[in-house]
Design an enzyme around this catalytic site. Structure first.
Site: not given
Length: 531
Positions: A226-227, A229, A231, A248, A282
């Protein structure tokens, strides 16, 4: 790859998730939004199932995985349409999702046992001992998935978790939860057919609170995609239970097109790297640096092709090149980034605005960009081809590394030595030469990033071992059972220990000789003590 706040996630009290086709807005029904108690109950069932699964042989595990692979092949059309309706991507892009899944399954069937078998290791100076590394199951692996690849994002963590002897609990995005029951069926049928509990792999549906409940439930490892933030939020929650995490966190991947590149090859890889899944991947080539000598030719070709692409509902009939965007809020992000770039001097050669009738942003070619623009620094995650002119290798490398991210990268040059030289200097988890993202099809290779793109690795031996308890074992090589007597301390013990250090580790013959002399003195001191 972001579980961004949304009207759905803000309505945490709701017990269901309404699902819709992002390409048409058509309602697809509802799935349950599981609460903390449901997550905990499912974890307890997963632990029971995993205790039995951990005792299975690799032959038994392969039989389950083989059934999953065959199911994908037997139901390819159905699953591609499922992916398309849930995510908005074209059928062609859905097959792109199927390829790495099938290759990942093939690789695990062929190589997982070898990767996880005990490995001999040197015992160093302990010549009477033998050393090895063993890989034991961790327990229950949790994965928090984004919305861009509904099928791949589930199977990518679940299969290596199973092969390593673990159970898997996979929390899918609220934006692509409609496909979860059908994907759950794939695992259920394979496990049931081989006599194993279906609690071994469980798909979890819910909002952000459900994901937080899973991370903090006491699982044995978390894989989060994910993002950046989000993470950080996952890390904070996992830290409360000391749960290890693989992150990731997306990327802002550079593509460098040298002046000696095959322009046709580079051009079409750039299109794949920016428009596949409407740019929602990604590893998207979000920053394209083209050498001055070929810049005009490259830009003209890209603009000509992109200007003629058709966008619309993938299952509506007729040829569609680029589908819809999965999450409404992501369209807003892309629109904001493009507007900022234009405000700062960038030019739009194709596209550049929202598309009608659904969650669409037109395939866009953006030139005259620079690193003062947000679109060259923030993750775009949309169908935007941002091209920047460069004049040297040094400039291209400097700009490629001028990023908070470091996931993937690519270099195009006919000169192999030159391409390799540039690739070595790019800070990223991977670099592909004269191709785009093909490292993800070579499953012997680890996948992951550096910097803000996260840490830990998926895929290949490293990925499997990362889902294992890596255990060091020292055992007897020779039947020497003499005790090392440390207590009570006797005269000469300190001198003897120091002498052994010099004998074993001195870098000169004189140092080792001195150690032998000191050993003699230590033994004499011990022998004459008390006389």
């Amino acid at each position: 790859m972001d579980h961004a706040a949304s009207p759905k996630s803000l309505a945490a009290a709701r017990s269901t998730i309404p699902c819709s086709d992002p390409a048409t807005g058509e309602s697809l029904g509802e799935v349950p939004a599981m609460d903390r108690a449901e997550v905990q109950a499912r974890l307890e069932r997963a632990r029971v199932a995993q205790a039995a699964w951990a005792k299975t042989s690799f032959a038994q595990r392969r039989r389950v995985v083989r059934r999953i692979l065959q199911h994908l092949l037997d139901h390819t059309d159905e699953l591609c349409r499922l992916i398309s309706r849930d995510s908005g991507k074209t059928l062609e892009n859905a097959t792109v999702e199927m390829w790495p899944i099938c290759e990942m399954l093939r690789w695990n069937l062929a190589h997982a046992e070898q990767a996880l078998k005990p490995q001999k290791a040197s015992s160093g100076v302990l010549m009477h001992k033998a050393a090895r590394i063993e890989y034991h199951p961790l327990g229950v692996i949790a994965a928090i998935c984004p919305w861009n690849f509904p099928l791949q994002n589930v199977l990518a963590p679940a299969i290596p978790a199973l092969m390593a002897g673990n159970a898997a609990m996979i929390k899918v995005s609220e934006w692509t939860s409609w496909s979860a029951p059908r994907i759950q069926q794939i695992f259920d049928e394979a496990l049931r057919a081989e006599g194993h509990s279906t609690d071994l792999v469980q798909l979890i549906t819910g909002y952000a609170e459900t994901g937080a409940a899973l991370v903090g439930a006491g699982v044995d490892k978390v894989i989060f995609t994910g993002s950046m933030a989000n993470g950080k939020r996952v890390l904070q929650t996992a830290a409360e239970t000391l749960t290890p995490v693989i992150l990731e966190l997306g990327g802002k991947d550079p593509m460098i097109v040298c002046d000696d590149a095959d322009i046709h090859q580079a051009l079409h890889n750039a299109l794949i790297g920016t428009l596949t899944s409407a740019g929602q991947l990604c590893m998207a080539a979000e920053r394209i640096y083209v050498f001055d000598a070929v810049y005009d030719e490259f830009v003209a070709a890209v603009a000509r092709i992109v200007g003629g692409l058709r966008q619309g509902p993938p299952l509506g009939g007729g040829t569609v090149n680029v589908g819809a965007m999965t999450m409404p809020g992501q369209v807003d992000i892309v629109e904001r980034l493009v507007a900022d770039a234009v405000h700062r001097g960038a030019r739009i050669l194709a596209g550049g605005k929202r598309g009608p009738g659904g969650q669409y942003f037109e395939p866009t070619v953006l030139v005259d960009v620079d690193h003062e623009m947000k679109i060259m620094r923030e993750e775009t995650f949309g169908p935007v081809i941002a091209i920047m002119r460069v004049r040297s290798e040094e400039e291209a490398i400097r700009l490629a590394n001028d990023s908070a991210y470091g996931l993937s990268s690519s270099v195009f040059s006919r000169d192999r030595a030159r391409a390799e030289r540039i690739a070595r200097q790019i800070v990223a988890g991977s670099t592909v030469i004269n191709d785009f993202a093909m490292h993800y099809m070579a499953h012997e290779l680890p996948f992951g990033g550096v910097r803000g793109s996260g840490f830990g690795r998926l895929n290949g031996p490293e990925g499997l071992r990362g889902l294992s308890n890596v255990k060091a074992v020292i055992t007897d090589r020779l039947p020497i059972h003499a005790a090392v007597e440390m207590y009570p301390v006797r005269p000469g013990t300190y001198e003897q220990g120091k002498a052994i250090l010099h004998i074993l580790y001195s870098t000169s013959l004189a140092g080792r000789a001195r150690g032998l002399v000191d050993m003699g003195k230590a033994l004499w001191k011990r022998a004459t003590a008390g006389k």
